[in-house]
Scaffold this motif. Structure first.
Motif, PDB file in Angstrom:
ATOM      1  N   ILE A 228      26.976   4.996  19.717  1.00  0.00           N
ATOM      2  CA  ILE A 228      25.623   4.605  20.121  1.00  0.00           C
ATOM      3  C   ILE A 228      25.173   5.521  21.250  1.00  0.00           C
ATOM      4  O   ILE A 228      25.920   5.799  22.197  1.00  0.00           O
ATOM      5  CB  ILE A 228      25.594   3.133  20.569  1.00  0.00           C
ATOM      6  CG1 ILE A 228      26.103   2.246  19.433  1.00  0.00           C
ATOM      7  CG2 ILE A 228      24.209   2.723  20.995  1.00  0.00           C
ATOM      8  CD1 ILE A 228      26.185   0.791  19.808  1.00  0.00           C
ATOM      9  N   ALA A 229      23.972   6.016  21.130  1.00  0.00           N
ATOM     10  CA  ALA A 229      23.447   6.936  22.143  1.00  0.00           C
ATOM     11  C   ALA A 229      23.332   6.229  23.479  1.00  0.00           C
ATOM     12  O   ALA A 229      22.809   5.114  23.575  1.00  0.00           O
ATOM     13  CB  ALA A 229      22.091   7.468  21.696  1.00  0.00           C
ATOM     14  N   ARG A 230      23.825   6.922  24.507  1.00  0.00           N
ATOM     15  CA  ARG A 230      23.796   6.350  25.855  1.00  0.00           C
ATOM     16  C   ARG A 230      22.550   6.858  26.571  1.00  0.00           C
ATOM     17  O   ARG A 230      22.619   7.674  27.480  1.00  0.00           O
ATOM     18  CB  ARG A 230      25.064   6.738  26.610  1.00  0.00           C
ATOM     19  CG  ARG A 230      26.348   6.345  25.894  1.00  0.00           C
ATOM     20  CD  ARG A 230      27.575   6.791  26.659  1.00  0.00           C
ATOM     21  NE  ARG A 230      28.794   6.442  25.961  1.00  0.00           N
ATOM     22  CZ  ARG A 230      29.375   7.200  25.044  1.00  0.00           C
ATOM     23  NH1 ARG A 230      28.838   8.368  24.737  1.00  0.00           N
ATOM     24  NH2 ARG A 230      30.474   6.814  24.441  1.00  0.00           N
ATOM     25  N   ALA A 231      21.399   6.392  26.180  1.00  0.00           N
ATOM     26  CA  ALA A 231      20.150   6.856  26.791  1.00  0.00           C
ATOM     27  C   ALA A 231      19.988   6.268  28.180  1.00  0.00           C
ATOM     28  O   ALA A 231      19.672   6.961  29.139  1.00  0.00           O
ATOM     29  CB  ALA A 231      18.959   6.476  25.910  1.00  0.00           C
ATOM     30  N   SER A 232      20.209   4.987  28.325  1.00  0.00           N
ATOM     31  CA  SER A 232      20.081   4.318  29.609  1.00  0.00           C
ATOM     32  C   SER A 232      20.913   3.051  29.567  1.00  0.00           C
ATOM     33  O   SER A 232      21.296   2.565  28.506  1.00  0.00           O
ATOM     34  CB  SER A 232      18.613   3.994  29.930  1.00  0.00           C
ATOM     35  OG  SER A 232      18.089   3.111  28.952  1.00  0.00           O
ATOM     36  N   ASN A 233      21.184   2.484  30.720  1.00  0.00           N
ATOM     37  CA  ASN A 233      21.972   1.258  30.770  1.00  0.00           C
ATOM     38  C   ASN A 233      21.237   0.085  30.148  1.00  0.00           C
ATOM     39  O   ASN A 233      21.850  -0.857  29.649  1.00  0.00           O
ATOM     40  CB  ASN A 233      22.337   0.941  32.225  1.00  0.00           C
ATOM     41  CG  ASN A 233      23.285   1.978  32.811  1.00  0.00           C
ATOM     42  OD1 ASN A 233      24.036   2.611  32.077  1.00  0.00           O
ATOM     43  ND2 ASN A 233      23.233   2.157  34.126  1.00  0.00           N
ATOM     44  N   SER A 235      19.127   0.197  27.502  1.00  0.00           N
ATOM     45  CA  SER A 235      19.080   0.292  26.041  1.00  0.00           C
ATOM     46  C   SER A 235      20.445   0.500  25.418  1.00  0.00           C
ATOM     47  O   SER A 235      20.538   0.598  24.197  1.00  0.00           O
ATOM     48  CB  SER A 235      18.151   1.435  25.621  1.00  0.00           C
ATOM     49  OG  SER A 235      18.622   2.660  26.122  1.00  0.00           O
ATOM     50  N   ASN A 236      21.509   0.640  26.231  1.00  0.00           N
ATOM     51  CA  ASN A 236      22.842   0.899  25.714  1.00  0.00           C
ATOM     52  C   ASN A 236      23.645  -0.397  25.736  1.00  0.00           C
ATOM     53  O   ASN A 236      23.957  -0.923  26.812  1.00  0.00           O
ATOM     54  CB  ASN A 236      23.534   1.966  26.556  1.00  0.00           C
ATOM     55  CG  ASN A 236      24.855   2.405  25.930  1.00  0.00           C
ATOM     56  OD1 ASN A 236      25.178   2.016  24.811  1.00  0.00           O
ATOM     57  ND2 ASN A 236      25.623   3.201  26.666  1.00  0.00           N
ATOM     58  N   PRO A 237      24.028  -0.937  24.605  1.00  0.00           N
ATOM     59  CA  PRO A 237      24.800  -2.189  24.612  1.00  0.00           C
ATOM     60  C   PRO A 237      26.228  -2.016  25.083  1.00  0.00           C
ATOM     61  O   PRO A 237      26.909  -3.007  25.324  1.00  0.00           O
ATOM     62  CB  PRO A 237      24.756  -2.626  23.145  1.00  0.00           C
ATOM     63  CG  PRO A 237      24.543  -1.370  22.364  1.00  0.00           C
ATOM     64  CD  PRO A 237      23.698  -0.486  23.245  1.00  0.00           C
ATOM     65  N   GLN A 238      26.735  -0.751  25.252  1.00  0.00           N
ATOM     66  CA  GLN A 238      28.097  -0.521  25.721  1.00  0.00           C
ATOM     67  C   GLN A 238      28.181  -0.350  27.236  1.00  0.00           C
ATOM     68  O   GLN A 238      29.246  -0.037  27.763  1.00  0.00           O
ATOM     69  CB  GLN A 238      28.684   0.729  25.058  1.00  0.00           C
ATOM     70  CG  GLN A 238      28.871   0.592  23.553  1.00  0.00           C
ATOM     71  CD  GLN A 238      29.532   1.817  22.958  1.00  0.00           C
ATOM     72  OE1 GLN A 238      29.613   2.846  23.603  1.00  0.00           O
ATOM     73  NE2 GLN A 238      29.990   1.697  21.725  1.00  0.00           N
ATOM     74  N   ALA A 239      27.071  -0.560  27.914  1.00  0.00           N
ATOM     75  CA  ALA A 239      27.062  -0.303  29.354  1.00  0.00           C
ATOM     76  C   ALA A 239      27.947  -1.287  30.105  1.00  0.00           C
ATOM     77  O   ALA A 239      28.547  -0.953  31.125  1.00  0.00           O
ATOM     78  CB  ALA A 239      25.629  -0.360  29.891  1.00  0.00           C
ATOM     79  N   ASP A 240      28.049  -2.526  29.633  1.00  0.00           N
ATOM     80  CA  ASP A 240      28.799  -3.564  30.345  1.00  0.00           C
ATOM     81  C   ASP A 240      30.235  -3.699  29.855  1.00  0.00           C
ATOM     82  O   ASP A 240      30.936  -4.630  30.268  1.00  0.00           O
ATOM     83  CB  ASP A 240      28.085  -4.912  30.185  1.00  0.00           C
ATOM     84  CG  ASP A 240      26.684  -4.884  30.777  1.00  0.00           C
ATOM     85  OD1 ASP A 240      26.480  -4.101  31.732  1.00  0.00           O
ATOM     86  OD2 ASP A 240      25.817  -5.649  30.301  1.00  0.00           O
ATOM     87  N   LEU A 241      30.714  -2.801  28.991  1.00  0.00           N
ATOM     88  CA  LEU A 241      32.079  -2.891  28.483  1.00  0.00           C
ATOM     89  C   LEU A 241      33.064  -2.302  29.468  1.00  0.00           C
ATOM     90  O   LEU A 241      32.705  -1.558  30.386  1.00  0.00           O
ATOM     91  CB  LEU A 241      32.190  -2.163  27.139  1.00  0.00           C
ATOM     92  CG  LEU A 241      31.356  -2.725  25.984  1.00  0.00           C
ATOM     93  CD1 LEU A 241      31.547  -1.874  24.732  1.00  0.00           C
ATOM     94  CD2 LEU A 241      31.712  -4.181  25.705  1.00  0.00           C
ATOM     95  N   ALA A 242      34.337  -2.672  29.287  1.00  0.00           N
ATOM     96  CA  ALA A 242      35.392  -2.122  30.157  1.00  0.00           C
ATOM     97  C   ALA A 242      35.599  -0.646  29.877  1.00  0.00           C
ATOM     98  O   ALA A 242      35.121  -0.100  28.880  1.00  0.00           O
ATOM     99  CB  ALA A 242      36.692  -2.902  29.937  1.00  0.00           C
ATOM    100  N   LEU A 243      36.339   0.010  30.792  1.00  0.00           N
ATOM    101  CA  LEU A 243      36.495   1.460  30.696  1.00  0.00           C
ATOM    102  C   LEU A 243      37.250   1.853  29.437  1.00  0.00           C
ATOM    103  O   LEU A 243      36.851   2.781  28.719  1.00  0.00           O
ATOM    104  CB  LEU A 243      37.229   1.991  31.937  1.00  0.00           C
ATOM    105  CG  LEU A 243      37.458   3.509  31.983  1.00  0.00           C
ATOM    106  CD1 LEU A 243      36.134   4.260  32.021  1.00  0.00           C
ATOM    107  CD2 LEU A 243      38.315   3.875  33.187  1.00  0.00           C
ATOM    108  N   PHE A 244      38.362   1.156  29.136  1.00  0.00           N
ATOM    109  CA  PHE A 244      39.172   1.520  27.988  1.00  0.00           C
ATOM    110  C   PHE A 244      38.550   1.056  26.669  1.00  0.00           C
ATOM    111  O   PHE A 244      38.979   1.464  25.605  1.00  0.00           O
ATOM    112  CB  PHE A 244      40.582   0.935  28.136  1.00  0.00           C
ATOM    113  CG  PHE A 244      41.397   1.616  29.196  1.00  0.00           C
ATOM    114  CD1 PHE A 244      42.117   2.763  28.899  1.00  0.00           C
ATOM    115  CD2 PHE A 244      41.430   1.119  30.485  1.00  0.00           C
ATOM    116  CE1 PHE A 244      42.860   3.399  29.876  1.00  0.00           C
ATOM    117  CE2 PHE A 244      42.167   1.753  31.467  1.00  0.00           C
ATOM    118  CZ  PHE A 244      42.891   2.900  31.181  1.00  0.00           C
TER     119      PHE A 244
END
Length: 300
Positions: A228-233, A235-244
């Protein structure tokens, strides 16, 4: 005498072959049409088109029903007991039917879309819009609102006698139920093979030409569906996921490279260790120059 009978049989056979591809055409209406002849034995498709144009001139009916039943014959419409409602209307026993036009043999293929275009042209001046509905005869659907033109398509009639009678009876009953809901109608019944549903206009979409043929770079395309494109926090659903969970640190390439590196370093370590463990004095490779060496040379 025998020659005369053979000649008569040959003429009859030639006449039968001339109209073996002919099909019937029926037009009846509860409106007063400009019909000149009620029954015609043989007519060409072009003459039929001109006659229909003359009869529906001025758009006397509110609804025009185009019935397409491929494989129908004149006997199916006149002699068969499976079409009681149609025979009643064509025989003049129905008081609601005021105009009848029937052709037993139409030589040539009737252009269904030309008939539809004629109706649209004649009725366009009478009504602002031309509502058209396409129905499947097997489903038996009855429209709940008014339409200017209704196209009914039945499947090809089967060749078996019992199945053919059943299909004709079902079609005749359905058509009678549909006409019972209409106040002003004109029915055009024939083997209209080339009738098509109204076309729906779609906006044209621009298609970009591929710079390379698709079969050359199919294997080189990257699978971007799982990323998923990381355009912004926001619009990005992966922004709140853990590092690994967000990144992949051990890919198959890194794993294979690490295994090969361990193997190569092991070989290098064994080689260096073997060289380092050699226990040879420095004087083992020097030439003896003392008296003992000279004595050995004399003995030799």
């Amino acid at each position: 005498m025998l020659l005369r009978y053979l000649s008569a049989a040959a003429l009859a056979l030639q006449s039968a072959n001339a109209f073996k591809d002919a099909s019937p055409f029926v037009l009846y209406s509860n409106s007063q049409l400009n019909a000149k002849d009620a029954n015609v034995n043989i007519i060409s498709a072009q003459s039929l088109q001109e006659s229909v144009n003359h009869q529906i001139k001025g758009c006397p009916s509110d609804t025009y029903v185009f019935v397409s039943q491929p494989g129908v014959s004149a006997n199916d419409l006149t002699l068969s007991k499976s079409t009681p409602h149609l025979r009643r209307r064509l025989s003049g026993k129905d008081d609601n039917v005021k105009s009848i036009f029937a052709a037993k043999n139409v030589v040539g293929e009737v252009d269904a879309m030309a008939l539809v275009s004629t109706v649209s042209r004649e009725c366009s001046t009478k009504t602002n819009t031309m509502n058209t509905l396409l129905l499947d005869g097997e489903k038996g659907e009855i429209p709940t609102q008014a339409y200017n033109a209704i196209h009914i398509r039945f499947p090809n009639l089967p060749t078996a006698n019992d199945d053919r009678e059943s299909a004709l009876l079902q079609a005749d009953s359905y058509l009678n139920s549909l006409l019972a809901t209409l106040d002003s109608y004109t029915v055009l019944y024939a083997a209209l093979n080339n009738i098509v549903p109204p076309q729906i206009q779609h906006p044209e979409q621009y298609e970009m030409d591929e710079p390379y043929p698709s079969n050359m770079h199919t294997d080189l395309k990257r699978d971007l569906n799982s990323h998923i494109a990381r355009a912004s926090n926001a619009s990005n659903p992966q922004a709140d996921l853990a590092l690994f969970e967000k990144y992949q640190f051990l890919s198959p390439g890194i794993f294979m490279g690490g295994v090969v590196s361990i193997l190569l370093f092991s070989i290098l370590y064994v080689g260096i260790s073997a060289i380092a463990n050699l226990e040879v004095s420095y004087m083992a490779f020097s030439k003896e120059m003392g008296p003992a060496a000279q004595k050995k040379q004399q003995q030799q």
